[in-house]
Design an enzyme around this catalytic site. Structure first.
Site, short mmCIF file in Angstrom:
data_model
loop_
_atom_site.label_atom_id
_atom_site.label_comp_id
_atom_site.label_asym_id
_atom_site.label_seq_id
_atom_site.Cartn_x
_atom_site.Cartn_y
_atom_site.Cartn_z
N CYS B 241 0.70 -1.23 0.19
CA CYS B 241 -0.04 0.09 -0.13
C CYS B 241 0.89 1.12 -0.06
O CYS B 241 0.37 2.29 0.07
CB CYS B 241 -0.99 0.14 1.18
N CYS B 269 -3.53 -1.83 6.43
CA CYS B 269 -2.92 -1.85 4.94
C CYS B 269 -4.37 -2.20 4.02
O CYS B 269 -4.38 -1.45 2.91
CB CYS B 269 -1.98 -3.14 4.69
#
Lengths: 227, 289, 256
Positions: B241, B269
């Site tokens: 991410c 995430c």
């Protein structure tokens, strides 16, 4: 400066059948500043014993021993220690040192105990050692391996490092040759001149009559041995 | 007949644990002894955390369980389904929806609120244990605030490694009084401990201790003046991410030395990826701000 | 002058057996007191009672504290006594292992007392620790080594450094040279003499070795069967012992 009043000493040997040995009794005399009094008498009369009593090394059974205003017999241990540090010097018959300490430090020790800085104390020690003919190469060695005469001179150097007002000297010239004997006698005369009160034991008559102004026969205070 | 009492423990036990929790909250950082029960999982598998959670859960709560930040490891799954079965509470993986979060060795990245309780699983509650094995002595040290030995440990670290090498279970001082082991969270998480709006509870089942940090408590990590505390982490971004400020796990991806750094907090995430952030593991992505 | 330590009537029994009975003395700043006696004389019991390791059945141990003047340490609260043990008092154990943390480096061992009284600068602590290792003649590059790698003599010297780093005013020593080789003993005694003189320490040393007291102690107490049978200047008690037991003790020692 030094005053003895009716002093007596008895040894009791508990582990040898409780044998009681009366060494001396009724000793009284004074030593004024600038005097040098010799203790005389036959061997075994108690001269060294008396000297040790005046130093506080032996216990005094009765009487008073005054050094300045301190009565040694009644004093607390710390008072005696302070006395020995500042006022009362003692040169014993044989050098007794802490092993492994270099000669220079042995001699400087009394000054260090008084708080004199290291450099100054060692300087004075060096001066005395030179005066007493101890070669410089020996200064960093422990005196335990020195000859009898050298040890005695180290002993004296240590004893004279600080200008004690009262001094006890036990056979200071024994084991010394003529040259060194002369130096030691001069040291004693100088000490008298500055006002020290000195008690000495000299079996050498010439030395005795040179530096001492009075004699006390210790055998007068020795009790008769029972028949 | 296999009906469990709510959250497995009987009501008297829960009361005993709640008393311990209240004491712990009243004296932040102080280890309160409690009568830890035999649980249906062995020591070392989170029994302390489970008992604390069981004591604080109500039927209206929503529970999240994480293990090293992840909702989907075996232990997290196990404990979550344990409570689903014995308490029948709602469970979630979303941090912001949970009211009670039980965690093993991590604090969620997303800041918590005053409506949440964080329950830590603690293996060894005593921060001084490895230097002073005697319980009698460590109790005295805490009672008399004699913490010189704690600094000896940090001194040893610096002497041996050039810096304080303790990277997890980094000791802290609470409200200027008690030294506490924050459980084996990475030191990166230490700054989150202080002034947290949520209630933090610590349970050690095998060692039978509970301690607590009430909301907005002062927590300072121990250090030396010339070696100040640093909340460090790997100098990487999340491969999935792109997050720069979350604690990362290092994952070995193949047998040729390939590795991927990714957020240890799986919910964090996933949330970022759902909002469109992509990390360098995705070809052609930009590292997100 | 106020005594640094005033021991009054300290008595400790082990059931019907006397550990030590009615011991009293005053210790002044800068004095080193030796306590000698054979096994079972009560000297270690007395030392431990004074140092707060054992609780006596009777008596007072009054220490002239820096802040509060003379205080009976036996009636002090435990935090106060423990603080005293880290600052103004030191205890050198016979076995260095009892006085050291074997799992902590030499530097950490010496630094611990500093950290215990609030030192928080690593560089300063390390420097002081290294300085002290030097003073006890331990090579300063052993600062990060653990005492398990040290010889017995080195461990003992480390223990001394660890105790003296906070500049205590009173040091208790229990057979500090026990179990060490003769040459190692000698070196340790020389070190102790120097430190006592340079730091103006007061000390109470329990030993069965008369050579140790001859070298280190100004004053001496001889104990037998729990009682003090003789006390006085060290050289006086050793050169002119009065009590039968003291005479026996002195005559038993070989003059080498």
């Amino acid at each position: 400066m030094i005053e003895l009043q009716d002093v007596s000493k008895t040894f009791t040997l508990h582990n040898q059948g409780s044998a009681v040995i009366e060494v001396i009794s009724g000793v009284s005399f004074t030593v004024a500043p600038g005097e040098c009094v010799a203790l005389t008498g036959a061997s075994g009369a108690g001269k060294s014993t008396l000297m040790r009593m005046i130093y506080g090394n032996y216990l005094t059974q009765s009487g008073a021993i005054r050094i300045g205003d301190v009565d040694l017999v009644q004093a607390e241990p710390r008072e005696v220690i302070a006395l020995r540090r500042d006022v009362l010097g003692y040169v014993s018959q044989f050098l007794r040192v802490v092993p492994r300490v270099p000669t220079l430090d042995v001699v400087a020790e009394p000054l260090r105990a008084l708080g004199v800085p290291v450099e100054e104390a060692q300087l004075r020690a060096q001066k005395l050692l030179s005066q007493l003919n101890i070669p410089q190469r020996l200064w960093s060695l422990s005196p335990t391996t020195f000859s009898g005469g050298e040890q005695q001179r180290v002993n004296i150097a240590r004893g004279f490092a600080h200008a004690y007002p009262a001094m006890l000297l036990d056979e200071p010239t024994a084991s010394l040759d003529a040259v060194n004997r002369e130096i030691v006698l001069t040291l004693i005369e100088d000490a008298r001149a500055r006002g020290a009160a000195i008690i000495g034991i000299f079996h050498d008559e010439a030395a005795r009559s040179r530096v001492c102004n009075r004699e006390i026969d210790v055998s007068e205070f020795t009790p008769e041995v029972a028949a | 007949m296999s009906d469990y009492n709510f959250a497995y423990l009987d009501e008297q036990t829960k009361r005993m644990i709640r008393r311990a929790i209240l004491k712990g909250l009243a004296i932040p950082g102080y280890q309160v002894p409690f009568a830890s029960r035999e649980m249906p999982m062995p020591y070392g598998w989170g029994t302390g955390g489970v008992q604390v959670s069981a004591a604080v859960l109500t039927p209206d709560d929503t529970l999240k369980v994480i293990d090293q930040g992840a909702d989907d490891t075996t232990n997290a799954v196990s404990i979550r389904s344990f409570f689903e079965r014995t308490a029948e509470v709602e469970t979630t993986t979303a941090t912001k929806e949970a009211t009670v979060i039980q965690t093993r060795h991590r604090i969620p990245e997303k800041p918590l609120s005053e409506d949440q309780i964080l329950v830590y699983q603690v293996p060894i509650p005593e921060p001084l244990r490895f230097l002073e094995p005697r319980e009698s002595e460590t109790r005295k040290m805490h009672a008399l605030e004699e913490y010189g030995l704690m600094h000896v440990k940090l001194y040893e670290d610096i002497a041996r490694h050039g810096h304080i090498a303790t990277s997890y279970a980094y000791p802290v001082k609470v409200e200027g009084r008690y030294v506490m082991d924050p459980s084996p969270i990475p030191k990166f998480d230490n700054p989150k401990l202080g002034d947290m709006p949520a209630i933090q509870l610590f349970g050690a089942g095998r060692e039978q201790r509970i301690y607590a940090l009430p909301p907005y408590t002062q927590v300072v990590s121990l250090d030396f003046e010339d070696h100040p505390f640093e909340a460090s982490k790997a100098d990487q971004v999340c491969g999935l991410c792109g997050a720069e400020d979350s604690y990362l796990d290092e994952v070995i991806t193949d047998d040729k030395g390939g590795r991927l750094f990714c957020c240890s907090d799986t919910d964090y995430c996933a949330g970022r990826r759902a909002r469109g952030y992509k990390g360098p593991a995705f070809p052609g992505s930009e590292v997100a701000a | 002058m106020t005594p640094l330590l005033s021991v009054q009537g300290v008595t400790k029994h082990y059931g019907a057996h006397i550990g030590c009975a009615d011991v009293s003395f005053d210790l002044y700043p800068g004095e080193v007191m030796g306590i000698v006696g054979e096994s079972g004389s009560g000297k270690s019991t007395l030392l431990n009672c004074m140092a707060g390791h054992l609780t006596p059945d009777a008596g007072q141990v009054i220490f002239d504290t820096r802040g509060d003047g003379p205080r009976d340490t036996l009636t002090m609260s435990e935090p106060e006594r423990r603080m005293l043990g880290r600052t103004d008092w030191a205890f050198v154990h016979q076995n260095a292992r009892d006085g050291l943390r074997m799992g902590v480096s030499a530097g950490g061992n010496v630094g611990e007392r500093l950290m215990a009284v609030g030192a928080r600068h690593y560089g300063d602590i390390r420097e002081q620790a290294t300085d002290w290792l030097d003073r006890v003649e331990i090579d300063s590059d052993r600062v990060d080594d653990r005492p398990t790698t040290f010889s017995g003599g080195m461990q003992q010297r480390l223990q001394i450094a660890r105790n003296l780093v906070t500049g205590p005013r009173l040091v208790f020593m229990d057979e500090p040279t026990g179990g060490l080789d003769v040459s190692v003993q000698a070196r340790l005694l020389d070190l102790l003499r120097g430190l006592v003189r340079d730091m103006g320490l007061s000390a109470i040393i329990v030993t069965h070795d008369l050579a140790v007291v001859r070298l280190l102690a100004d004053r001496l107490m001889v104990m037998k069967s729990g009682r003090v049978v003789e006390a006085g200047l060290t050289d006086q008690v050793l050169d002119d012992p009065q009590h039968s037991y003291s005479q026996l003790l002195v005559s038993s020692v070989l003059q080498v």
